[in-house]
Design a protein around this motif. Structure first.
Motif, PDB file in Angstrom:
ATOM      1  N   LEU A  68       0.796  -1.204  -0.131  1.00  0.00           N
ATOM      2  CA  LEU A  68      -0.070  -0.027  -0.101  1.00  0.00           C
ATOM      3  C   LEU A  68       1.003   1.275   0.193  1.00  0.00           C
ATOM      4  CD1 LEU A  68      -2.173  -2.218   0.667  1.00  0.00           C
ATOM      5  CD2 LEU A  68      -3.069  -0.545   2.290  1.00  0.00           C
ATOM      6  N   GLY A  69       0.618   2.177  -0.910  1.00  0.00           N
ATOM      7  CA  GLY A  69       1.266   3.443  -1.123  1.00  0.00           C
ATOM      8  C   GLY A  69       0.335   4.628  -1.117  1.00  0.00           C
ATOM      9  N   SER A  70       0.904   5.686  -1.497  1.00  0.00           N
ATOM     10  CA  SER A  70       0.241   7.016  -1.538  1.00  0.00           C
ATOM     11  C   SER A  70      -0.860   6.893  -2.970  1.00  0.00           C
ATOM     12  CB  SER A  70       1.002   8.446  -1.560  1.00  0.00           C
ATOM     13  OG  SER A  70       1.904   8.174  -0.591  1.00  0.00           O
ATOM     14  N   SER A  71      -2.204   7.347  -2.687  1.00  0.00           N
ATOM     15  CA  SER A  71      -3.130   7.233  -3.866  1.00  0.00           C
ATOM     16  C   SER A  71      -3.118   8.438  -4.537  1.00  0.00           C
ATOM     17  CB  SER A  71      -4.369   6.809  -3.407  1.00  0.00           C
ATOM     18  OG  SER A  71      -5.425   6.916  -4.511  1.00  0.00           O
ATOM     19  N   PHE A  72      -2.776   8.521  -6.143  1.00  0.00           N
ATOM     20  CA  PHE A  72      -2.922   9.645  -6.967  1.00  0.00           C
ATOM     21  C   PHE A  72      -4.249  10.193  -7.135  1.00  0.00           C
ATOM     22  CE2 PHE A  72       1.283   8.191  -7.822  1.00  0.00           C
ATOM     23  CZ  PHE A  72       2.051   9.264  -8.301  1.00  0.00           C
ATOM     24  N   ALA A  73      -5.218   9.090  -6.713  1.00  0.00           N
ATOM     25  CA  ALA A  73      -6.513   9.672  -7.180  1.00  0.00           C
ATOM     26  C   ALA A  73      -6.998  10.788  -6.247  1.00  0.00           C
ATOM     27  CB  ALA A  73      -7.468   8.514  -6.869  1.00  0.00           C
ATOM     28  N   PHE A  74      -6.415  10.972  -4.822  1.00  0.00           N
ATOM     29  CA  PHE A  74      -6.492  12.039  -4.232  1.00  0.00           C
ATOM     30  C   PHE A  74      -5.708  13.409  -4.164  1.00  0.00           C
ATOM     31  CE2 PHE A  74      -8.265   8.032  -2.222  1.00  0.00           C
ATOM     32  CZ  PHE A  74      -9.322   8.648  -1.385  1.00  0.00           C
ATOM     33  N   ILE A  75      -4.916  13.355  -5.156  1.00  0.00           N
ATOM     34  CA  ILE A  75      -4.200  14.553  -5.336  1.00  0.00           C
ATOM     35  C   ILE A  75      -5.001  15.804  -5.458  1.00  0.00           C
ATOM     36  CG2 ILE A  75      -2.433  15.577  -6.730  1.00  0.00           C
ATOM     37  CD1 ILE A  75      -1.239  13.000  -7.359  1.00  0.00           C
ATOM     38  N   THR A  76      -5.830  15.937  -6.431  1.00  0.00           N
ATOM     39  CA  THR A  76      -6.591  16.971  -6.437  1.00  0.00           C
ATOM     40  C   THR A  76      -7.291  17.752  -5.331  1.00  0.00           C
ATOM     41  OG1 THR A  76      -6.606  16.684  -8.955  1.00  0.00           O
ATOM     42  CG2 THR A  76      -8.209  18.433  -7.968  1.00  0.00           C
ATOM     43  N   PRO A  77      -8.220  16.793  -5.003  1.00  0.00           N
ATOM     44  CA  PRO A  77      -8.808  17.041  -3.536  1.00  0.00           C
ATOM     45  C   PRO A  77      -8.096  17.412  -2.436  1.00  0.00           C
ATOM     46  CG  PRO A  77      -9.229  14.570  -4.019  1.00  0.00           C
ATOM     47  CD  PRO A  77      -8.562  15.303  -5.367  1.00  0.00           C
ATOM     48  N   LEU A  78      -6.790  16.736  -2.176  1.00  0.00           N
ATOM     49  CA  LEU A  78      -6.183  16.976  -1.239  1.00  0.00           C
ATOM     50  C   LEU A  78      -5.412  18.315  -1.291  1.00  0.00           C
ATOM     51  CD1 LEU A  78      -4.150  13.497  -0.558  1.00  0.00           C
ATOM     52  CD2 LEU A  78      -5.881  14.841   0.911  1.00  0.00           C
ATOM     53  N   ALA A  79      -4.815  18.723  -2.280  1.00  0.00           N
ATOM     54  CA  ALA A  79      -4.400  19.931  -2.724  1.00  0.00           C
ATOM     55  C   ALA A  79      -4.978  21.148  -2.670  1.00  0.00           C
ATOM     56  CB  ALA A  79      -3.464  19.961  -4.028  1.00  0.00           C
ATOM     57  N   THR A  80      -6.530  20.941  -2.964  1.00  0.00           N
ATOM     58  CA  THR A  80      -7.407  21.836  -2.837  1.00  0.00           C
ATOM     59  C   THR A  80      -7.844  22.198  -1.540  1.00  0.00           C
ATOM     60  OG1 THR A  80      -8.506  21.271  -5.052  1.00  0.00           O
ATOM     61  CG2 THR A  80      -9.880  22.412  -3.495  1.00  0.00           C
ATOM     62  N   VAL A  81      -7.866  21.068  -0.701  1.00  0.00           N
ATOM     63  CA  VAL A  81      -8.521  21.434   0.767  1.00  0.00           C
ATOM     64  C   VAL A  81      -7.362  21.908   1.475  1.00  0.00           C
ATOM     65  CG1 VAL A  81      -8.816  20.111   2.873  1.00  0.00           C
ATOM     66  CG2 VAL A  81     -10.232  19.602   0.732  1.00  0.00           C
ATOM     67  N   ILE A  82      -5.969  21.319   1.341  1.00  0.00           N
ATOM     68  CA  ILE A  82      -4.731  21.793   1.995  1.00  0.00           C
ATOM     69  C   ILE A  82      -4.708  23.527   1.746  1.00  0.00           C
ATOM     70  CG2 ILE A  82      -2.233  21.851   2.058  1.00  0.00           C
ATOM     71  CD1 ILE A  82      -2.417  18.870   1.723  1.00  0.00           C
ATOM     72  N   LYS A  83      -5.163  23.826   0.358  1.00  0.00           N
ATOM     73  CA  LYS A  83      -4.658  25.230   0.035  1.00  0.00           C
ATOM     74  C   LYS A  83      -5.714  26.099   0.727  1.00  0.00           C
ATOM     75  CE  LYS A  83      -4.019  28.401  -3.847  1.00  0.00           C
ATOM     76  NZ  LYS A  83      -4.410  28.345  -5.346  1.00  0.00           N
TER      77      LYS A  83
END
Length: 415
Positions: A68-83
């Motif tokens: 199990l590693g980091s999921s690419f599917a979550f990149i956009t929503p994660l980046a948006t929420v972090i910002k």
């Protein structure tokens, strides 16, 4: 004569350790790329992935070899929420996505998997995966624009490795692209080596705690519906490689449960959501070593590496254009894999129903908007996923006309 190492077989340390390092190298580039892109600490991603893998092995009774590693599917929503909301809010969304995994695992254990196939058919999942890749295109080009030459070199190395290399090297094109791009960036004088020299050898990963956010809940958590479909696909591929029916023993519900608990733990300590890695499935296909002890060894090494401060500093020193060049390939592959799902599933786009579902999902998903519904702020990816599911459930099947023939858009002239 048996020419493979089975799932539960233990092999001597001197043989198992190099095999574990192979799995580490296979997942390394992608796992550290995700936190770099969204603004998390790469060391915590290594820690969360390693710990999550051990949890997964435990939950599946040591019967499924998967990393199990980091999921690419979550990149956009994660980046948006972090910002907009901060890291704590993003971690809350990641934690909720893991809880959604657990709920679906319990439902599968109770009612079977047919309802999930009805909820997430290829006509819904395929366009969403395309959206995930395309929504990241601007990010990739933006990073590459810092130095198109460096980005181009990193991209070319990764493409050549992916296209022409054989054996284990064919499984690690992302890592090779990052290393090659980094070395070229050194010749261009755009790598800052000072933080590496100043970093300590041993240090704790940057743990962080989640905090409640309704925006994060509706922006991040629904993406789990897509990664669950991806999880099932990976499990079926692993079944074919290993020659065992994992859907039956230990069961799909245990596999999804293990991934869900791993994601909950990742969100609770500061890491990105986890997912099973196709790169490591590829390693097993090449080496014919299916031992969970080898996978577990790679997880332990990843956890150990997360405490090496100089390694974290080295990862953080990778120039932005190197990551931009690699991201062009990676994000394009994500979008293309959604298209591949539609093609392999033989989705008929002559069907007005299918065309409508795919069109609406892609426009809602790519559109950079936040929807306000009864006081809740819902991200575009969540809306695209939920609308796609609803449309698939309520729109009638137009594959058959009253005469029993397929009715296609091309069959009728537009007045």
């Amino acid at each position: 004569m048996k020419q493979f190492i089975d799932v539960n077989e233990r092999i001597p340390l001197n043989q198992g350790l190099p095999l574990s390092f192979q799995h580490l190298f296979a997942m390394f580039g992608s796992t550290v790329l995700v936190p770099i892109l969204v603004g998390l600490d790469p060391s915590i991603a290594l820690f969360a992935g390693g710990l999550g893998t051990l949890i997964y092995i435990l939950v599946t009774k040591g019967k499924i070899p998967a990393y199990l590693g980091s999921s690419f599917a979550f990149i956009t929503p994660l980046a948006t929420v972090i910002k907009t909301q901060g890291i704590g809010a993003a971690l809350y969304g990641a934690l909720l996505s893991g809880i959604l995994y657990v709920i679906i695992a319990l439902l599968i254990a109770k009612f079977g998997v047919t309802w999930l196939e009805r909820l997430l058919p290829p006509i819904v999942v395929g366009p969403i995966i395309i959206v995930i890749g395309l929504s990241l295109a601007g990010t990739a080009i933006g990073m590459a624009s810092k130095s198109y030459l460096v980005a181009f070199v990193a991209l070319v190395i990764a493409v050549l490795a992916n296209t022409y290399f054989k054996g284990f090297l064919a499984v690690i094109p992302i890592l090779l692209g990052i290393v090659g791009g980094y070395l070229f960036a050194l010749t261009q004088g755009i790598v800052n080596l000072a933080p590496i020299g100043n970093a300590r050898w041993l240090q704790l990963p940057h743990f962080a705690a989640p905090h409640i956010s309704s925006i994060a809940a509706w922006t991040i958590a629904p993406v789990a519906l897509v990664t669950i479909a991806e999880h099932i696909g990976h499990l079926l591929v692993t079944e074919n490689i290993v020659g065992r029916n994992f859907m039956k023993d230990p069961g799909l519900h245990r596999s999804i449960l293990g991934d869900g608990i791993a994601t909950i733990v990742a969100g609770a300590i500061g890491g990105p959501p986890t997912t099973t890695y196709g790169e490591n499935i590829g390693v097993m296909a090449i080496t014919r070593v299916y031992s969970v002890w080898v996978i577990g060894g790679a997880a332990c090494i990843a956890i150990a590496f997360s405490f090496i401060g100089k390694l974290n500093a080295l990862i953080s020193s990778i120039p932005v254009p190197v990551m931009g060049g690699i991201s062009i390939l990676l994000f394009g592959i994500i979008a293309a894999s959604g298209l591949r799902m539609l093609v392999e599933s033989k989705v008929d786009f002559g069907s007005k129903r299918n065309l409508s579902i795919a069109s609406i999902i892609m426009v809602l998903g790519v559109g950079n908007a936040v929807f306000h519904i009864h006081g809740l702020e819902i991200g575009n990816m969540a809306i695209a996923t939920l609308v796609g599911i609803v449309l698939n459930l309520i729109l009638p099947d137009d594959q058959k006309s009253p005469s029993g023939e397929k009715e296609k858009l091309g069959d009728k002239k537009i007045a």
